[in-house]
Write a protein that holds these residues in place. Structure first.
Motif, PDB file in Angstrom:
ATOM      1  N   GLN A  13      -4.488  -6.153  13.466  1.00  0.00           N
ATOM      2  CA  GLN A  13      -3.723  -6.077  12.227  1.00  0.00           C
ATOM      3  C   GLN A  13      -4.570  -5.570  11.060  1.00  0.00           C
ATOM      4  N   MET A  14      -5.877  -5.898  11.068  1.00  0.00           N
ATOM      5  CA  MET A  14      -6.732  -5.387  10.001  1.00  0.00           C
ATOM      6  C   MET A  14      -7.006  -3.900  10.187  1.00  0.00           C
ATOM      7  N   ALA A  15      -7.005  -3.435  11.436  1.00  0.00           N
ATOM      8  CA  ALA A  15      -7.133  -1.998  11.673  1.00  0.00           C
ATOM      9  C   ALA A  15      -5.977  -1.252  11.014  1.00  0.00           C
ATOM     10  N   GLN A  16      -4.774  -1.831  11.083  1.00  0.00           N
ATOM     11  CA  GLN A  16      -3.606  -1.218  10.439  1.00  0.00           C
ATOM     12  C   GLN A  16      -3.785  -1.155   8.926  1.00  0.00           C
ATOM     13  N   VAL A  17      -4.309  -2.233   8.340  1.00  0.00           N
ATOM     14  CA  VAL A  17      -4.513  -2.267   6.892  1.00  0.00           C
ATOM     15  C   VAL A  17      -5.572  -1.260   6.475  1.00  0.00           C
ATOM     16  N   LYS A  18      -6.673  -1.187   7.224  1.00  0.00           N
ATOM     17  CA  LYS A  18      -7.735  -0.241   6.889  1.00  0.00           C
ATOM     18  C   LYS A  18      -7.226   1.203   6.972  1.00  0.00           C
ATOM     19  N   SER A  19      -6.424   1.500   7.986  1.00  0.00           N
ATOM     20  CA  SER A  19      -5.836   2.840   8.084  1.00  0.00           C
ATOM     21  C   SER A  19      -4.936   3.125   6.883  1.00  0.00           C
ATOM     22  N   ALA A  20      -4.189   2.114   6.467  1.00  0.00           N
ATOM     23  CA  ALA A  20      -3.317   2.275   5.293  1.00  0.00           C
ATOM     24  C   ALA A  20      -4.124   2.457   4.016  1.00  0.00           C
ATOM     25  N   PHE A  21      -5.311   1.835   3.925  1.00  0.00           N
ATOM     26  CA  PHE A  21      -6.194   2.064   2.772  1.00  0.00           C
ATOM     27  C   PHE A  21      -6.472   3.558   2.635  1.00  0.00           C
ATOM     28  N   ILE A  22      -6.795   4.201   3.748  1.00  0.00           N
ATOM     29  CA  ILE A  22      -7.144   5.622   3.722  1.00  0.00           C
ATOM     30  C   ILE A  22      -5.961   6.457   3.240  1.00  0.00           C
ATOM     31  N   GLU A  23      -4.766   6.143   3.735  1.00  0.00           N
ATOM     32  CA  GLU A  23      -3.582   6.903   3.364  1.00  0.00           C
ATOM     33  C   GLU A  23      -3.202   6.704   1.905  1.00  0.00           C
ATOM     34  N   ALA A  24      -3.589   5.581   1.325  1.00  0.00           N
ATOM     35  CA  ALA A  24      -3.204   5.248  -0.047  1.00  0.00           C
ATOM     36  C   ALA A  24      -4.182   5.781  -1.093  1.00  0.00           C
ATOM     37  N   ALA A  25      -5.235   6.481  -0.675  1.00  0.00           N
ATOM     38  CA  ALA A  25      -6.255   6.946  -1.617  1.00  0.00           C
ATOM     39  C   ALA A  25      -6.466   8.451  -1.503  1.00  0.00           C
ATOM     40  N   SER A  26      -6.885   9.065  -2.595  1.00  0.00           N
ATOM     41  CA  SER A  26      -7.191  10.497  -2.579  1.00  0.00           C
ATOM     42  C   SER A  26      -8.472  10.788  -1.809  1.00  0.00           C
ATOM     43  N   LEU A  74       0.817  -1.208   0.000  1.00  0.00           N
ATOM     44  CA  LEU A  74       0.000   0.000   0.000  1.00  0.00           C
ATOM     45  C   LEU A  74       0.860   1.271   0.000  1.00  0.00           C
ATOM     46  N   GLU A  75       2.088   1.180   0.528  1.00  0.00           N
ATOM     47  CA  GLU A  75       2.973   2.338   0.538  1.00  0.00           C
ATOM     48  C   GLU A  75       3.388   2.767  -0.872  1.00  0.00           C
ATOM     49  N   VAL A  76       3.379   1.829  -1.816  1.00  0.00           N
ATOM     50  CA  VAL A  76       3.816   2.153  -3.181  1.00  0.00           C
ATOM     51  C   VAL A  76       2.649   2.280  -4.159  1.00  0.00           C
ATOM     52  N   LEU A  77       1.424   2.198  -3.647  1.00  0.00           N
ATOM     53  CA  LEU A  77       0.236   2.327  -4.486  1.00  0.00           C
ATOM     54  C   LEU A  77      -0.475   3.648  -4.194  1.00  0.00           C
ATOM     55  N   HIS A  78      -1.189   4.142  -5.186  1.00  0.00           N
ATOM     56  CA  HIS A  78      -2.069   5.288  -4.968  1.00  0.00           C
ATOM     57  C   HIS A  78      -3.346   5.072  -5.762  1.00  0.00           C
ATOM     58  N   ALA A  79      -4.483   5.128  -5.058  1.00  0.00           N
ATOM     59  CA  ALA A  79      -5.786   4.915  -5.684  1.00  0.00           C
ATOM     60  C   ALA A  79      -6.595   6.206  -5.671  1.00  0.00           C
ATOM     61  N   ASP A  80      -7.561   6.280  -6.571  1.00  0.00           N
ATOM     62  CA  ASP A  80      -8.448   7.437  -6.580  1.00  0.00           C
ATOM     63  C   ASP A  80      -9.351   7.453  -5.350  1.00  0.00           C
ATOM     64  N   LYS A  81      -9.876   6.264  -5.006  1.00  0.00           N
ATOM     65  CA  LYS A  81     -10.848   6.189  -3.914  1.00  0.00           C
ATOM     66  C   LYS A  81     -10.650   4.904  -3.120  1.00  0.00           C
ATOM     67  N   ALA A  82     -10.921   4.975  -1.818  1.00  0.00           N
ATOM     68  CA  ALA A  82     -10.930   3.786  -0.962  1.00  0.00           C
ATOM     69  C   ALA A  82     -12.330   3.612  -0.397  1.00  0.00           C
TER      70      ALA A  82
END
Length: 273
Positions: free
Chosen positions: A195-208, A168-176
Motif C-alpha cells: 500500500q505504501m508503494a501505491q502512495v509513493k507512486s502517487a507522490f511522483i504523479e502529483a509533482a512536477s 493526491l489526485e487533487v493536489l499538485h506540488a512543485d517537487k516530490a
C-alpha cells in the motif's frame, strides 16, 4: 568564563532542556532568537549539553534523548548513518526554492531533510508521515504542512490507502522527495509495503519533479515492491555511489533512449549521463 556568564549559560541550558521536553527538537536559529545570543553561543550550549549526555546534536539543532521523535518501525534507525543522511539532506535542500510546495516521504532521511528546511521560507510540505507533520508544526513556524488523509499503519506513523491516494489526485506540488527502502539494479526504487508503494507512486504523479534521497547502504539491498523505475525519477541525491552502480544504471537508461535522471552526490557535484 566569569561567574555571571557561567550562571547565564547554565540558565540557558536548563531552559533548552525544558524546551526539548515540550517539543522534542530545537534549532540553533530558534535558540539564538529566544535567548538573544549569537548562533555561535547557541551551538556551544548544545555542544555542552551533548557532552553531558543530555541531548543528541543534529544538523542545525538537537533532539531530546528522553522524548525522541518517533519514526517508522520499518526504519528504526534514527541513529544509523546519521552523517550520510545529513549530507544527503544538505545536498537536497539546494533543490528547494523559497515558496515551493513539496511532497515529503516518510523515514529518517526524510526527517533530516525536513530539518534542513529551516533554511527556506514560505514552503508548503505535503506528507503522509505523522512525525514529519508534527516536526513542521513544532519547529518550522514559517512552513505550512498538509497532512494527507488515510489509514494510519499501526506503529509506523504514516497514512496510506484510498483516502491518501484520492487526496493526491487533487493536489499538485512543485517537487516530490522520495525515500525508498532500496534501489535494486535493473528494477528501480523499492519498498516493503504494497500500500505504501501505491502512495509513493502517487507522490511522483502529483509533482512536477521527483527527487529520490538514497544513502549508499540502500543500493542493491532488499526490497519487495517496486514503486518507480529509474526513468520516473528526475534526480537521485546520495552520499556516495558504491562501486558506481547507480551511475551505470543511469548510463544504461540513456543508451536505451529513456529518461536519464541526474545523480547528485553529497559533494554537490551533479553528473548528467
Amino acid at each position: 568564563m566569569s561567574n555571571t556568564a557561567h550562571t547565564f549559560a547554565e540558565e540557558r541550558r536548563a531552559a533548552i532542556l525544558a524546551m526539548l521536553e515540550r517539543s522534542a527538537s530545537v534549532q540553533v536559529a530558534e535558540l539564538a532568537q529566544a535567548f538573544g545570543v549569537s548562533a555561535v553561543t547557541a551551538r556551544a550550549d548544545l555542544d555542552a549539553l551533548e557532552a553531558a549526555g543530555k541531548l543528541r546534536r543534529t544538523h542545525g539543532g538537537a533532539v531530546s534523548l528522553q522524548k525522541a521523535l518517533t519514526v517508522s518501525i520499518q526504519d528504526k534507525r534514527i541513529n544509523v548513518n546519521v552523517a550520510a543522511k545529513q549530507a544527503i539532506a544538505q545536498a537536497a535542500i539546494g533543490l528547494v526554492d523559497d515558496g515551493d510546495s513539496i511532497i515529503v516521504d516518510s523515514g529518517t532521511t526524510a526527517l533530516e531533510f525536513v530539518r534542513a528546511l529551516a533554511a527556506r521560507r514560505d514552503i508548503t510540505v505535503i506528507t503522509a508521515d505523522v512525525t514529519i507533520a508534527n516536526y513542521v508544526d513544532d519547529s518550522l513556524p514559517q512552513t505550512d504542512v498538509v497532512l494527507l488523509g488515510g489509514t494510519l499503519r499501526k506503529g509506523h506513523r504514516y497514512l496510506y490507502g484510498p483516502l491518501a491516494l484520492r487526496t493526491l489526485e487533487v493536489l499538485h506540488a512543485d517537487k516530490a522527495f522520495l525515500c525508498p527502502t532500496s534501489f535494486v539494479p535493473n528494477r528501480g526504487l523499492m519498498t516493503n509495503f504494497e500500500q505504501m508503494a501505491q502512495v509513493k507512486s502517487a507522490f511522483i504523479e502529483a509533482a512536477s519533479t521527483s527527487i529520490a534521497l538514497i544513502d549508499a547502504t540502500k543500493v542493491d539491498a532488499g526490497g519487495l515492491m517496486l514503486f518507480a523505475p529509474l526513468e520516473k525519477i528526475d534526480t537521485l541525491v546520495m552520499d556516495r555511489d558504491p562501486e558506481g552502480i547507480v551511475a551505470r544504471q543511469i548510463e544504461s537508461c540513456a543508451k536505451k533512449g529513456g529518461h536519464a535522471p541526474q545523480l547528485m552526490l553529497a559533494s554537490n557535484q551533479i553528473s548528467t549521463l
